[in-house]
Enzyme design. Structure first.
Site, mmCIF file in Angstrom:
data_model
loop_
_atom_site.group_PDB
_atom_site.id
_atom_site.type_symbol
_atom_site.label_atom_id
_atom_site.label_comp_id
_atom_site.label_asym_id
_atom_site.label_seq_id
_atom_site.Cartn_x
_atom_site.Cartn_y
_atom_site.Cartn_z
ATOM 1 N N ASP A 95 0.969 -1.211 -0.043
ATOM 2 C CA ASP A 95 -0.040 0.187 0.211
ATOM 3 C C ASP A 95 0.627 1.192 0.124
ATOM 4 O OD1 ASP A 95 1.064 -0.304 2.672
ATOM 5 O OD2 ASP A 95 -0.782 0.310 3.616
ATOM 6 N N CYS A 98 5.240 -0.256 2.411
ATOM 7 C CA CYS A 98 5.618 -1.850 2.598
ATOM 8 C C CYS A 98 7.011 -1.626 3.322
ATOM 9 C CB CYS A 98 5.887 -2.417 1.232
ATOM 10 S SG CYS A 98 7.012 -1.771 0.066
ATOM 11 N N HIS A 204 9.305 -3.581 -3.947
ATOM 12 C CA HIS A 204 8.384 -3.925 -2.706
ATOM 13 C C HIS A 204 9.390 -4.581 -1.623
ATOM 14 C CE1 HIS A 204 4.795 -5.188 -0.483
ATOM 15 N NE2 HIS A 204 5.169 -6.591 -0.368
#
Length: 226
Positions: A95, A98, A204
């Site tokens: 979101d 991370c 990520h």
């Protein structure tokens, strides 16, 4: 009482309350940390990568997000590395928070504490500007304002600030072609805990554990500061 004095008084009161809350925040987090001795440095995961040379860490802001093909190859490379060293990821919500969620999971065993982690990192960046400003290719005040926002992606500058703020050795297994493993040490050189993250480059962060030890997170009591 005139308006300017009233505003000044309110500002002073707000500052005092904020300072008090910050102190209580620190005490609350300290008690959370005390609950789990596993947060201390034990080097168990590090032994798996002890033969690898960690490159000197240079804080930097995020680079460009790779295209789909490169990102897919990067993810495959990261997965192979994790399998080689018998490491597994606790999947973190993507979101925009991370990095801070992964740090919160490692530090406090709860990714929901990401707002507190971000707050502490921004505080570190603000109060120790000279340590980080040269790595930020934009106006520093604007960078701080950006990093305060929930959903703003963390970078390698915020990782260094997190290492310094929490006195943590942050170990990052990456998907970079030429860099498998990065160690980020606090500036004081004396980490009191280890944090393990995976980094799918520019995409990520996840929280890392030994294979078979990935926890199932049960809801735990939330504190008022979160």
């Amino acid at each position: 009482m005139n308006e300017s004095y009233s505003n000044a008084s309110a500002s002073s009161s707000s500052s005092l309350n904020s300072s008090s809350h910050d102190t209580e925040d620190d005490h609350t987090i300290a008690s959370i940390l005390a609950e789990d001795e596993k947060l201390r440095v034990d080097g168990r995961l590090g032994k798996r990568l002890s033969h690898l040379d960690s490159i000197p860490h240079t804080p930097r802001v995020n680079g460009e997000i790779p295209d789909v093909n490169d990102a897919t190859l990067d993810h495959e490379r990261l997965s192979e590395r994790l399998a080689t060293y018998d490491l597994a990821e606790l999947q973190i919500e993507g979101d925009g928070n991370c990095q801070f969620r992964a740090l919160a999971d490692q530090l406090f065993r709860n990714s929901d504490y990401h707002k507190h982690v971000r707050k502490q990192v921004v505080k570190q960046l603000k109060h120790h500007r000279r340590l980080y400003e040269s790595y930020v290719p934009m106006k520093y005040r604007g960078y701080l304002k950006k990093m305060k926002k929930t959903g703003e992606w963390g970078d390698h500058v915020t990782l260094q600030a997190a290492a310094d703020r929490f006195e943590a050795k942050i170990c990052v297994v990456t998907s970079f072609r030429d860099t498998c493993y990065i160690e980020i040490l606090p500036n004081n050189g004396n980490p009191t805990r280890e944090v393990w993250l995976s980094f799918w480059s520019e995409v990520h962060y996840n929280s890392l554990y030994a294979s078979g030890d990935v926890p199932t997170r049960a809801p735990r009591k939330k504190h008022w500061l979160f």
